[in-house]
Design an enzyme around this catalytic site. Structure first.
Site, short mmCIF file in Angstrom:
data_model
loop_
_atom_site.label_atom_id
_atom_site.label_comp_id
_atom_site.label_asym_id
_atom_site.label_seq_id
_atom_site.Cartn_x
_atom_site.Cartn_y
_atom_site.Cartn_z
N GLY C 148 -0.95 -5.11 -3.75
CA GLY C 148 -0.51 -4.23 -4.66
C GLY C 148 0.73 -3.17 -4.08
N CYS C 149 1.46 -2.82 -4.75
CA CYS C 149 2.87 -2.15 -4.48
C CYS C 149 2.23 -0.56 -4.31
CB CYS C 149 3.75 -2.16 -5.33
SG CYS C 149 3.55 -1.83 -7.13
N ASN C 150 1.28 -0.41 -5.36
CA ASN C 150 0.77 1.01 -4.95
C ASN C 150 -0.25 1.03 -3.66
OD1 ASN C 150 1.84 1.85 -7.16
ND2 ASN C 150 0.11 1.70 -8.61
#
Lengths: 342, 342, 342, 342
Positions: C148-150
């Protein structure tokens, strides 16, 4: 004395803007708000910025008792407005914000909107709602058709010039730059933030935008002959505002004087000193229009600018201005708030 | 009856915001506007969005006759405000929007602002201007010190919780996200559009921001012991708005109930349903604060949110709210306009 | 020698970003692009910014002959990816950008994604794709699960600190600010420009965001005990970028030294001088991560910052970095372009 | 073999853009970077987005040893460039990005820039740097004058049409919309984020913008008679991009065919299908120009659009394209990166 009003289509941006403006209007009371798909919801959940207001719950149009309503703002989508308005009691005054009653000629309507008008009698009755130029008729009207927001901007720049015969009618170019809120709250890919931010483009180029129907109708009537402008709207990465840059052939001083005279007593139309340049940020959230004239380096040519907020002066503010007239109130009531800057 | 007011420092954003708000206030009349470097100019040339108003020309402070003035808003830069206020006649009420009178302890002022206070007697007289919590004193005050905009936001989230003893005082984190208008109209490279747009970053990290002086003063007074929060402000690519995300240890239901009780009769403080998330866009241009509590997945922890407009509730709206009280007017006059969305 | 690749789901933002990056990669050749709903269209009509490239027409997945494909980037929506990957020949290497194979524990997948995983054998085979920390396994993997980017942003700040045991594992707060492109090209009202611009808010607050599944898995594995961080993401009015502000208890110098040592040989991870503040604008469009440590005024506490571009280092750049490793290429190929500023 | 280059004025946006582009150029090596006021600083502190590059420290121009330099990019402010260039050894090739050598006629220079040119011999030697139209001369030139970014955009739309004689030379309107980075990194109030965001306006209206000097020079030369266009630039709330909307009298099919033929072999000029509408977001950060023709509803009229990135194709990308030619390299080296979208 308070007038009771209803807003049909209150879950869209023009509906919300009407509520925002009316919230500080001393003589109007919101008696009903409709939103078909969101009926049953509180306005606070659809528009949290209106949470502090004591507003009726959203209902379907069928649920509204129009017998106690003095005036209806109809902020429904184009083409659906006409059927709804046909069902309203004739005791109710109506300001329609859709495109349904803007074009007087049924053929023009068919040409620009792609299908026959279903309520030609109502269309015949409707008054075109550009307040500054139809004030007398609006005062007496039962049904007023709000103008297109682009159409309003271009007309503020051009109507006095065409009426006075001070520009070449065959060489008018309207280059218009608009924020995105005019496109409404609809789910379209090109309206996503990631698509729109950090870029800009023209749309409906080649003079194909529907608001040309209004330009054609109004400018030709003023000129007493067919007038066809060249018109390109552009979509900008911002929410509110329209700036029209209008290229004309004519004498700058005469054009400036003509505009100045036309608007000298208008509370919302401000003609800036010649050479000044209006900005949408200086009318944001307000009912004001800023205009100016700039001479070109070539004699006999100039540029006319007009800037307004599409949701206020371009639609809901104009609608409230018209409603004030129709109800016999001071035209500026609820509309004198200063623009929001920065 | 109309009260005559003057605004010192009218060429900055908080000055312009005061004019915008007062424009629709029925009982205040702007008698004088000062702006040292722009003295002699019309307000319309400095802030074209205020062009429709009939405003006095900008003058230097020296040119103002304060004998006819009831109340002065002092929107001058930090550190210059104290000298000016010392020269004003004591018959004039003053709302100061600078940082000069926010800290009661001269040592604290020196620590956070890097030099000794020059008007300690005035500082002793000043009332801290967070209206909802100092209402009684503000009513009787001659000099009210407007709060920092970040400081106001954090306090709306935390004051009732600290006062009620429902959170762990040693584990408070305030992560704050602010638009750029709070930095004022000064010419700094990092405030340029090309520098700021399309990116975001923290500033004054490590709990070094000056508004910590206010947090320390107020929270420690409420708690009856020293309280030091951890605080990081961030600068966002937008003009208006502050959102504080406050991480606390405590029971979410108790915290929610405490906030709800604290603000139940406040006209401008709206506690959203538990779990809802405030957005700066829903208070934009208004004097409202939106608050909410969200429980964390871990027991005994939660997040408290507070959103307001830094130029309105965070400074000029707060200042007007205080002025209303000082002049014996209804506290909400001129401040009930709905937020501008979209 | 050129490796043939296919991109499944090429009509979304991560698909387009892969094409953008691969366009300048000397050893990869795009052999197939799929987009179920837009099959038959040219990529140039779906993404006009890629118009100058000679790209295959969009097809359905069924139309692709995978026998000639060396590696597939699977940029399909969450939950649909696993079924598609199960059908691919085992001779094809796969980098999956969805959430389907990020969580090793089927129970954790079920908890965070609301349904049972359909391909538990594939899930067992998948390597977690945070390149800097799984490099050895990625080199040998057939199936790599993009993070996930977060989740990537938070891990860059925290992994070395947890591994080194230099922070209190029970007092970790991740406050994250993200642009909108991470939400994809889907038609949701809250992603419209008019809704999002000029405002910001938290979402998935209360530590309910799905990327917590990754934090829990990775941090607990590193610590050898359960670790639960407190995590609040915020949506900002901008397209690209994530900034994580991480509040920890620990000694700043030790934390700074730990980060610095962890990343000293990493081509994409830049630890700024202590006290410096990373900005998303300085990594925009690039594969770089900027990190820094700032001591708090209170001893034993500090803030760790990490900034990256969600579409590049946070997803498609990371995916290409992994693909380079899986194909035996230099890890940085196609990824060294400088950020775009301003 | 690597060519050594120097960039004078590396602390401005065009300087930084040159560094960004050259970072991936295989045959150029940055040997010196000058910035008078920031001499002594690292480029990483002036432009943190370039931090990953191994760059020479900023120096004053005097400190540079030009004997080892093959080519100099001169990105100094207008009017200061000419004096500096006069001091450079004649063995060094020069691409100047300022306005100093764009106008061949000293009288024209004086008219548009308000003072006499100080290096008329150098001016006589300079080649106008619009690559696609001066390619042969640029290959042999020692001194190439980069064009104005607005001037480049308008010329891409109009040069082929004027050269082919397919439009009415007396009725040309160029309405141009530009982002703010073209104004540079200078401290001006109107370039502040709070001033510029959320609004737009024209500037230098009335055909007073200096780039008209270039339009006049180039269009008149092409036409063999004086040509004066009407030109209004607008400043938009965005960082990069220029869109020119050009209104002309002529036959759309002929105009479209003329453009298409002119650019059929150009690597950076893309003529979209007739009726398509270019967007600045689809060329952002790249060296591409997107063009298109849209017929008007009135016969014999049409609109021509051109979109480019002002910092890339409009200045630094163009400069690198010219440098490639001057050094005998492939014209597209370092310039084929795809645009950054979203």
């Amino acid at each position: 004395m308070s007038h009771k009003i209803a807003i049909l289509g209150a879950s869209g941006y023009t509906g919300a803007e009407l509520v925002r403006l009316i919230a500080t209007h001393p003589d109007l009371q919101i008696a009903a708000l409709s939103a078909d798909r969101k009926a049953g919801e509180e306005m606070a959940s659809v528009f949290p910025h209106l949470r502090h207001l004591d507003l009726p719950r959203l209902v379907t149009i069928d649920e509204i008792d129009f017998s106690g309503i003095d005036l209806v703002f109809c902020a429904l989508p184009h083409a659906t407005s006409q059927a709804v308005i046909a069902t309203l009691p004739r005791t109710v005054k109506i300001v329609d914000l859709s495109a349904d009653f803007r074009l007087r000629d049924p053929e023009a309507y068919k040409k620009w909107y792609g299908k026959a008008h279903e309520q030609p009698e109502l269309q015949a009755e409707a008054v075109y709602g550009l307040t500054e130029f139809y004030r007398g008729e609006i005062r007496k009207a039962r049904l007023v058709a709000g103008t297109g927001c682009n159409a309003a901007t271009g007309q503020f720049a051009l109507r006095p010039l065409i009426a006075a015969g001070v520009i070449d009618l065959d060489e008018i170019v309207i280059d218009l730059k608009a924020g995105v809120s005019g496109a409404g709250r609809s789910l379209k890919e090109n309206l996503l933030h990631a698509e729109l931010a950090e870029g800009w483009h023209a749309y409906a180029a080649g003079s194909t935008h529907r608001h040309l129907g209004e330009f054609d109708q109004e400018f030709s009537a003023l000129a007493g002959r067919p007038v066809e402008v060249q018109f390109t709207p552009h979509l900008l990465p911002a929410n509110r505002g329209i700036l029209a840059t209008v290229y004309v052939h004519g004498e700058p001083e005469e054009i400036d004087a003509t505009l100045r005279k036309a608007y000298e007593n208008e509370p919302f139309c401000v003609v800036l000193p010649m050479g000044d340049l209006p900005s949408t940020r200086h009318v944001r959230g307000s009912n004001f229009v800023h205009l100016s004239v700039v001479p070109d380096r070539r004699a006999g040519r100039c540029t006319v600018f007009a800037a307004l907020d599409n949701l206020t002066k371009g639609s809901s503010g104009q609608a409230l201005q018209n409603a004030n007239l129709m109800l016999g109130l001071d035209e500026t009531m609820g509309l004198m708030a200063a623009p929001l800057f920065p």
